[in-house]
Design a protein around this motif. Structure first.
Motif, PDB file in Angstrom:
ATOM      1  N   LEU A 105       0.674  -1.123  -0.107  1.00  0.00           N
ATOM      2  CA  LEU A 105       0.033   0.023   0.002  1.00  0.00           C
ATOM      3  C   LEU A 105       0.857   1.240  -0.087  1.00  0.00           C
ATOM      4  CD1 LEU A 105      -2.934  -1.033   2.475  1.00  0.00           C
ATOM      5  CD2 LEU A 105      -2.934  -0.894  -0.022  1.00  0.00           C
ATOM      6  N   LEU A 106       1.909   1.241   0.674  1.00  0.00           N
ATOM      7  CA  LEU A 106       2.802   2.380   0.992  1.00  0.00           C
ATOM      8  C   LEU A 106       3.506   2.684  -0.433  1.00  0.00           C
ATOM      9  CD1 LEU A 106       4.599   1.817   4.359  1.00  0.00           C
ATOM     10  CD2 LEU A 106       3.106   3.642   3.576  1.00  0.00           C
ATOM     11  N   CYS A 107       3.857   1.678  -1.314  1.00  0.00           N
ATOM     12  CA  CYS A 107       4.352   1.680  -2.602  1.00  0.00           C
ATOM     13  C   CYS A 107       3.583   2.318  -3.630  1.00  0.00           C
ATOM     14  CB  CYS A 107       4.767   0.216  -3.381  1.00  0.00           C
ATOM     15  SG  CYS A 107       6.220  -0.786  -2.220  1.00  0.00           S
ATOM     16  N   MET A 108       2.205   1.943  -3.634  1.00  0.00           N
ATOM     17  CA  MET A 108       1.154   2.400  -4.353  1.00  0.00           C
ATOM     18  C   MET A 108       1.156   4.016  -4.039  1.00  0.00           C
ATOM     19  SD  MET A 108      -1.722  -0.519  -3.988  1.00  0.00           S
ATOM     20  CE  MET A 108      -3.122   0.644  -4.909  1.00  0.00           C
ATOM     21  N   SER A 109       1.019   4.237  -2.679  1.00  0.00           N
ATOM     22  CA  SER A 109       1.053   5.861  -2.398  1.00  0.00           C
ATOM     23  C   SER A 109       2.320   6.624  -2.898  1.00  0.00           C
ATOM     24  CB  SER A 109       0.761   5.879  -0.800  1.00  0.00           C
ATOM     25  OG  SER A 109      -0.330   5.375  -0.504  1.00  0.00           O
ATOM     26  N   TRP A 110       3.473   5.783  -2.724  1.00  0.00           N
ATOM     27  CA  TRP A 110       4.656   6.595  -3.178  1.00  0.00           C
ATOM     28  C   TRP A 110       4.547   6.736  -4.874  1.00  0.00           C
ATOM     29  CZ3 TRP A 110       9.968   3.420  -2.538  1.00  0.00           C
ATOM     30  CH2 TRP A 110      11.097   4.297  -2.703  1.00  0.00           C
ATOM     31  N   TRP A 111       4.273   5.690  -5.309  1.00  0.00           N
ATOM     32  CA  TRP A 111       4.104   6.180  -6.880  1.00  0.00           C
ATOM     33  C   TRP A 111       3.148   7.141  -7.129  1.00  0.00           C
ATOM     34  CZ3 TRP A 111       0.766   5.915 -10.941  1.00  0.00           C
ATOM     35  CH2 TRP A 111       1.257   5.859 -12.336  1.00  0.00           C
ATOM     36  N   ASN A 112       1.960   6.981  -6.804  1.00  0.00           N
ATOM     37  CA  ASN A 112       0.962   7.995  -6.805  1.00  0.00           C
ATOM     38  C   ASN A 112       1.472   9.722  -6.539  1.00  0.00           C
ATOM     39  OD1 ASN A 112      -1.692   8.581  -7.463  1.00  0.00           O
ATOM     40  ND2 ASN A 112      -1.983   9.326  -5.404  1.00  0.00           N
ATOM     41  N   LEU A 113       2.245   9.550  -5.329  1.00  0.00           N
ATOM     42  CA  LEU A 113       2.614  10.937  -5.119  1.00  0.00           C
ATOM     43  C   LEU A 113       3.787  11.598  -6.089  1.00  0.00           C
ATOM     44  CD1 LEU A 113       3.366  10.688  -1.253  1.00  0.00           C
ATOM     45  CD2 LEU A 113       1.966  12.404  -2.472  1.00  0.00           C
ATOM     46  N   LEU A 114       4.957  10.597  -6.604  1.00  0.00           N
ATOM     47  CA  LEU A 114       5.779  10.864  -7.494  1.00  0.00           C
ATOM     48  C   LEU A 114       5.149  11.178  -8.851  1.00  0.00           C
ATOM     49  CD1 LEU A 114       8.355   8.148  -7.093  1.00  0.00           C
ATOM     50  CD2 LEU A 114       8.696  10.344  -6.328  1.00  0.00           C
ATOM     51  N   ASP A 115       4.208  10.597  -9.228  1.00  0.00           N
ATOM     52  CA  ASP A 115       3.206  10.735 -10.480  1.00  0.00           C
ATOM     53  C   ASP A 115       2.771  12.340 -10.352  1.00  0.00           C
ATOM     54  OD1 ASP A 115       2.414   9.936 -13.051  1.00  0.00           O
ATOM     55  OD2 ASP A 115       0.213  10.069 -12.104  1.00  0.00           O
ATOM     56  N   ASN A 116       2.186  12.673  -9.037  1.00  0.00           N
ATOM     57  CA  ASN A 116       1.493  13.947  -8.915  1.00  0.00           C
ATOM     58  C   ASN A 116       2.626  14.986  -9.102  1.00  0.00           C
ATOM     59  OD1 ASN A 116      -1.305  13.418  -9.139  1.00  0.00           O
ATOM     60  ND2 ASN A 116      -1.188  12.651  -6.945  1.00  0.00           N
ATOM     61  N   TYR A 117       3.820  14.875  -8.306  1.00  0.00           N
ATOM     62  CA  TYR A 117       5.028  15.651  -8.234  1.00  0.00           C
ATOM     63  C   TYR A 117       5.585  15.747  -9.535  1.00  0.00           C
ATOM     64  CZ  TYR A 117       5.940  15.563  -3.203  1.00  0.00           C
ATOM     65  OH  TYR A 117       5.783  15.791  -1.910  1.00  0.00           O
ATOM     66  N   GLY A 118       5.655  14.956 -10.565  1.00  0.00           N
ATOM     67  CA  GLY A 118       6.157  15.145 -12.087  1.00  0.00           C
ATOM     68  C   GLY A 118       4.986  15.763 -12.549  1.00  0.00           C
ATOM     69  N   LYS A 119       3.665  15.976 -12.534  1.00  0.00           N
ATOM     70  CA  LYS A 119       2.653  16.555 -13.273  1.00  0.00           C
ATOM     71  C   LYS A 119       2.809  18.167 -12.694  1.00  0.00           C
ATOM     72  CE  LYS A 119      -0.490  12.970 -13.805  1.00  0.00           C
ATOM     73  NZ  LYS A 119      -1.983  12.282 -13.569  1.00  0.00           N
ATOM     74  N   LEU A 120       2.844  18.085 -11.293  1.00  0.00           N
ATOM     75  CA  LEU A 120       3.021  19.573 -10.842  1.00  0.00           C
ATOM     76  C   LEU A 120       4.425  20.382 -11.318  1.00  0.00           C
ATOM     77  CD1 LEU A 120       1.955  21.536  -9.030  1.00  0.00           C
ATOM     78  CD2 LEU A 120       3.209  20.465  -7.131  1.00  0.00           C
ATOM     79  N   ASN A 121       5.336  19.601 -11.439  1.00  0.00           N
ATOM     80  CA  ASN A 121       6.629  19.968 -12.054  1.00  0.00           C
ATOM     81  C   ASN A 121       6.467  20.543 -13.411  1.00  0.00           C
ATOM     82  OD1 ASN A 121       9.616  20.711 -11.265  1.00  0.00           O
ATOM     83  ND2 ASN A 121       9.864  19.172 -12.943  1.00  0.00           N
ATOM     84  N   ARG A 122       5.882  19.588 -14.129  1.00  0.00           N
ATOM     85  CA  ARG A 122       5.541  20.115 -15.519  1.00  0.00           C
ATOM     86  C   ARG A 122       4.705  21.442 -15.613  1.00  0.00           C
ATOM     87  NH1 ARG A 122       5.206  14.430 -16.258  1.00  0.00           N
ATOM     88  NH2 ARG A 122       2.992  14.384 -15.908  1.00  0.00           N
ATOM     89  N   ALA A 123       3.631  21.438 -14.838  1.00  0.00           N
ATOM     90  CA  ALA A 123       2.943  22.625 -14.901  1.00  0.00           C
ATOM     91  C   ALA A 123       3.581  23.909 -14.564  1.00  0.00           C
ATOM     92  CB  ALA A 123       1.711  22.427 -13.870  1.00  0.00           C
ATOM     93  N   LYS A 124       4.530  23.664 -13.403  1.00  0.00           N
ATOM     94  CA  LYS A 124       5.232  24.684 -13.051  1.00  0.00           C
ATOM     95  C   LYS A 124       6.350  25.215 -14.377  1.00  0.00           C
ATOM     96  CE  LYS A 124       5.613  24.099  -8.180  1.00  0.00           C
ATOM     97  NZ  LYS A 124       5.104  25.693  -7.726  1.00  0.00           N
ATOM     98  N   PHE A 125       6.947  24.273 -15.085  1.00  0.00           N
ATOM     99  CA  PHE A 125       7.672  24.671 -16.185  1.00  0.00           C
ATOM    100  C   PHE A 125       7.120  25.369 -17.225  1.00  0.00           C
ATOM    101  CE2 PHE A 125      11.507  22.957 -13.842  1.00  0.00           C
ATOM    102  CZ  PHE A 125      12.487  23.934 -14.414  1.00  0.00           C
ATOM    103  N   LYS A 126       5.618  24.895 -17.482  1.00  0.00           N
ATOM    104  CA  LYS A 126       4.826  25.463 -18.354  1.00  0.00           C
ATOM    105  C   LYS A 126       4.696  26.926 -18.053  1.00  0.00           C
ATOM    106  CE  LYS A 126       0.534  25.168 -21.036  1.00  0.00           C
ATOM    107  NZ  LYS A 126      -0.746  24.205 -21.221  1.00  0.00           N
ATOM    108  N   VAL A 127       4.472  27.326 -16.879  1.00  0.00           N
ATOM    109  CA  VAL A 127       4.276  28.662 -16.334  1.00  0.00           C
ATOM    110  C   VAL A 127       5.773  29.630 -16.687  1.00  0.00           C
ATOM    111  CG1 VAL A 127       3.751  30.081 -14.702  1.00  0.00           C
ATOM    112  CG2 VAL A 127       2.625  28.235 -14.730  1.00  0.00           C
ATOM    113  N   ILE A 128       6.843  28.698 -16.312  1.00  0.00           N
ATOM    114  CA  ILE A 128       8.018  29.469 -16.133  1.00  0.00           C
ATOM    115  C   ILE A 128       8.325  29.854 -17.725  1.00  0.00           C
ATOM    116  CG2 ILE A 128      10.619  28.945 -16.048  1.00  0.00           C
ATOM    117  CD1 ILE A 128       9.942  27.500 -13.423  1.00  0.00           C
ATOM    118  N   ASN A 129       8.014  28.666 -18.671  1.00  0.00           N
ATOM    119  CA  ASN A 129       8.560  28.826 -20.001  1.00  0.00           C
ATOM    120  C   ASN A 129       7.431  29.954 -20.545  1.00  0.00           C
ATOM    121  OD1 ASN A 129      10.432  26.929 -20.177  1.00  0.00           O
ATOM    122  ND2 ASN A 129       8.744  25.353 -20.925  1.00  0.00           N
TER     123      ASN A 129
END
Length: 286
Positions: free
Chosen positions: A187-211
């Motif tokens: 269960l922790l692995c699933m939560s970990w994977w989901n958090l990393l996935d959301n971090y990646g999406k958030l980072n892409r959104a931030k760089f879209k704003v930066i660009n």
């Protein structure tokens, strides 16, 4: 995206086909909501409820809809509710409408409205640019802390389970209890994977704003860096950190799953041995 389709009754099937083509061509998720006809006594309240709960309204065949009082009423309701409206004109073709659907799906117009014109002060733009960079760096630190937390917890569960088995603290008959921390680890692995996935999406959104902010500055250094890295499509130049990071919880999860299967297989084997022994004793009494 939930989308309400305003159409004439005779266009029900063709409107459905249009949405299927749009989903295939644009590779986006569209959940169409349609009324087959307007003959039901309470169809207006039903239509208004559907329009109110949807994200977007599609007017299928503007010419046909302009000739019906019912469809004109639906369009009026959508406008009063300030719903985004995409209009499809058969005489123009699907491509323009598909493009409008994609823009609405990605909130492109709303995204652009968040930025001031080029006439704003350069100091203000640079301050916003700096703020976005700082939050992006903070996000990286949070990801590192998250990775360390999950590695520590899941590693501790594995080490603790191994210690209990090695020191025979858990009796053979109670070894199935080790499945509890293993399931917790999964269960922790699933939560970990989901958090990393959301971090990646958030980072892409931030760089879209930066660009986007860079376009109002004299140089676009991050955009240039992204181009130099092949825009993410040249794997020999750049591989996504998020994709690489997400492999770690998958590997931990696979390891935990293997351990769980081994314990389950051993317990099942013990059960079969005991069952065969009991059967043999019953078949051959002393």
């Amino acid at each position: 995206m939930d989308i309400f389709i305003i159409h004439r009754s005779g266009d029900y099937d063709s409107a459905n086909s249009f949405i299927k083509d749009a989903k295939t061509a644009l590779s986006i998720k569209l959940s169409p909501r349609m009324l087959k006809n307007s003959s039901a006594p309470n169809w207006k309240s039903h239509a208004e409820g559907e329009i109110r709960s949807c994200e977007l309204v599609l007017v299928y065949d503007t010419k046909q809809c302009s000739e019906s009082e019912n469809t004109l009423w639906e369009i009026e309701v959508a406008e009063k509710l300030s719903k985004p409206i995409v209009r499809y004109d058969r005489t123009i073709g699907k491509d323009n409408c598909f493009q409008d659907l994609k823009l609405a799906y990605n909130f492109e117009e709303e995204f652009e409205e968040c930025f001031v014109s080029d006439e704003g002060k350069s100091e203000d733009r640079f301050l916003l640019f700096k703020t976005m960079l700082e939050t992006s760096e903070e996000l990286i630190r949070r990801r590192q802390i998250t990775n360390g937390f999950f590695i520590t917890i899941i590693g501790g569960l594995l080490a603790g389970s191994g210690f209990l088995l090695k020191e025979n603290i858990v009796a053979d008959r109670s070894s199935w209890l080790l499945l509890v921390p293993i399931m917790l680890g999964l269960l922790l692995c699933m939560s970990w994977w989901n958090l990393l996935d959301n971090y990646g999406k958030l980072n892409r959104a931030k760089f879209k704003v930066i660009n986007r902010l860079e376009r109002q500055l004299s140089c676009q250094i991050f955009s240039a860096e992204w181009i130099a890295l092949g825009k993410g499509v040249r794997k020999e130049k750049y591989r996504s950190f998020t994709d690489t990071e997400k492999r770690v919880p998958l590997l931990f999860g696979l390891l935990l799953l293997v351990v769980a299967l081994v314990i389950g297989f051993e317990k099942f084997s013990e059960f079969l041995v005991a069952y065969n022994l009991n059967t043999s004793q019953v078949s051959h009494p002393p």
